[in-house]
Scaffold this motif. Structure first.
Motif, PDB file in Angstrom:
ATOM      1  N   ASN A 188       0.839  -1.200   0.000  1.00 13.13           N
ATOM      2  CA  ASN A 188       0.000   0.000   0.000  1.00 13.13           C
ATOM      3  C   ASN A 188       0.875   1.252   0.000  1.00 13.13           C
ATOM      4  O   ASN A 188       1.901   1.295   0.669  1.00 13.13           O
ATOM      5  N   PHE A 189       0.458   2.260  -0.785  1.00 12.91           N
ATOM      6  CA  PHE A 189       1.156   3.541  -0.765  1.00 12.91           C
ATOM      7  C   PHE A 189       0.180   4.640  -1.152  1.00 12.91           C
ATOM      8  O   PHE A 189      -0.895   4.379  -1.700  1.00 12.91           O
ATOM      9  N   THR A 190       0.561   5.877  -0.864  1.00  7.94           N
ATOM     10  CA  THR A 190      -0.302   7.026  -1.111  1.00  7.94           C
ATOM     11  C   THR A 190       0.452   8.057  -1.942  1.00  7.94           C
ATOM     12  O   THR A 190       1.612   8.373  -1.656  1.00  7.94           O
ATOM     13  N   ILE A 191      -0.219   8.592  -2.966  1.00  6.95           N
ATOM     14  CA  ILE A 191       0.319   9.680  -3.788  1.00  6.95           C
ATOM     15  C   ILE A 191      -0.765  10.748  -3.871  1.00  6.95           C
ATOM     16  O   ILE A 191      -1.881  10.474  -4.334  1.00  6.95           O
ATOM     17  N   ASN A 192      -0.450  11.953  -3.438  1.00  6.34           N
ATOM     18  CA  ASN A 192      -1.399  13.074  -3.450  1.00  6.34           C
ATOM     19  C   ASN A 192      -2.746  12.688  -2.837  1.00  6.34           C
ATOM     20  O   ASN A 192      -3.795  12.906  -3.421  1.00  6.34           O
ATOM     21  N   GLU A 193      -2.705  12.079  -1.686  1.00  5.55           N
ATOM     22  CA  GLU A 193      -3.870  11.658  -0.930  1.00  5.55           C
ATOM     23  C   GLU A 193      -4.718  10.602  -1.638  1.00  5.55           C
ATOM     24  O   GLU A 193      -5.881  10.377  -1.304  1.00  5.55           O
ATOM     25  N   ALA A 194      -4.153   9.936  -2.654  1.00  3.63           N
ATOM     26  CA  ALA A 194      -4.829   8.815  -3.315  1.00  3.63           C
ATOM     27  C   ALA A 194      -4.162   7.519  -2.851  1.00  3.63           C
ATOM     28  O   ALA A 194      -2.950   7.380  -2.951  1.00  3.63           O
ATOM     29  N   ASP A 195      -4.965   6.610  -2.322  1.00  2.00           N
ATOM     30  CA  ASP A 195      -4.437   5.354  -1.792  1.00  2.00           C
ATOM     31  C   ASP A 195      -4.390   4.290  -2.887  1.00  2.00           C
ATOM     32  O   ASP A 195      -5.373   4.053  -3.588  1.00  2.00           O
ATOM     33  N   PHE A 196      -3.234   3.650  -3.017  1.00  2.00           N
ATOM     34  CA  PHE A 196      -3.041   2.560  -3.971  1.00  2.00           C
ATOM     35  C   PHE A 196      -2.740   1.291  -3.180  1.00  2.00           C
ATOM     36  O   PHE A 196      -2.062   1.334  -2.161  1.00  2.00           O
ATOM     37  N   SER A 197      -3.206   0.158  -3.701  1.00  2.00           N
ATOM     38  CA  SER A 197      -2.985  -1.102  -2.982  1.00  2.00           C
ATOM     39  C   SER A 197      -2.748  -2.226  -3.980  1.00  2.00           C
ATOM     40  O   SER A 197      -3.678  -2.748  -4.581  1.00  2.00           O
ATOM     41  N   PHE A 198      -1.467  -2.592  -4.146  1.00  2.00           N
ATOM     42  CA  PHE A 198      -1.148  -3.755  -4.967  1.00  2.00           C
ATOM     43  C   PHE A 198      -1.607  -5.034  -4.260  1.00  2.00           C
ATOM     44  O   PHE A 198      -2.005  -6.005  -4.891  1.00  2.00           O
ATOM     45  N   GLY A 199      -1.557  -5.013  -2.952  1.00  2.00           N
ATOM     46  CA  GLY A 199      -1.960  -6.184  -2.174  1.00  2.00           C
ATOM     47  C   GLY A 199      -3.415  -6.546  -2.354  1.00  2.00           C
ATOM     48  O   GLY A 199      -3.773  -7.723  -2.385  1.00  2.00           O
ATOM     49  N   LEU A 200      -4.275  -5.550  -2.502  1.00  2.00           N
ATOM     50  CA  LEU A 200      -5.700  -5.807  -2.718  1.00  2.00           C
ATOM     51  C   LEU A 200      -5.917  -6.532  -4.041  1.00  2.00           C
ATOM     52  O   LEU A 200      -6.688  -7.487  -4.116  1.00  2.00           O
ATOM     53  N   VAL A 201      -5.206  -6.101  -5.068  1.00  2.00           N
ATOM     54  CA  VAL A 201      -5.288  -6.767  -6.374  1.00  2.00           C
ATOM     55  C   VAL A 201      -4.703  -8.170  -6.289  1.00  2.00           C
ATOM     56  O   VAL A 201      -5.276  -9.140  -6.803  1.00  2.00           O
ATOM     57  N   LEU A 202      -3.567  -8.300  -5.617  1.00  2.00           N
ATOM     58  CA  LEU A 202      -2.959  -9.622  -5.446  1.00  2.00           C
ATOM     59  C   LEU A 202      -3.873 -10.567  -4.676  1.00  2.00           C
ATOM     60  O   LEU A 202      -3.963 -11.756  -5.001  1.00  2.00           O
TER      61      LEU A 202
END
Length: 129
Positions: A57-71
């Motif tokens: 999980n990481f955040t860019i400009n207050e947008a949360d991304f989650s590779f783990g959720l997709v995995l």
């Protein structure tokens, strides 16, 4: 109109589909139990996160991304697909092969009467010449 509906419902495809949906729902619970009871604790031990969705999980400009959720979604799909293939599809295909091979052996050993008659006619015509 009711007769048409009854025919539609009693058709083999509709009944098979209904059974497949119920079995799929029940089977999903089994896969979820395996993932939550065995795989997620293993991931927690390896990555230090409670489940795969919390990994990457990481955040860019207050947008949360989650590779783990997709995995996690891909992993769950692969678990369900593999379990359905190995526990349902493969045994059914083997059963169909066994059933299909049995009548063929019986049919090959005794030809139909019309074939026997045609062979006798052929042999008789051959002997005349």
């Amino acid at each position: 109109m009711l007769k048409g509906f009854r025919d539609f419902i009693s058709r083999g495809n509709v009944v098979d589909l209904a059974v497949a949906v119920v079995i799929g729902a029940a089977f999903t619970q089994i896969v979820n139990a395996i993932v939550n009871g065995l795989i997620n604790p293993l991931i927690a031990a390896i990555f230090g996160e409670p489940n795969l969705a919390a990994v990457g999980n990481f955040t860019i400009n207050e947008a949360d991304f989650s590779f783990g959720l997709v995995l996690a979604a891909v992993f769950n799909f692969l678990c369900v697909a593999a379990a359905i293939y190995f526990l349902i599809i493969t045994p059914i295909n083997k059963l169909r092969e066994m059933r299909a091979s049995e009548p063929e052996a019986a049919e090959e050993s005794v030809p139909p009467e019309d074939i026997i008659l045609l062979r006798e006619i052929r042999d008789s015509l051959r002997d005349r010449v």
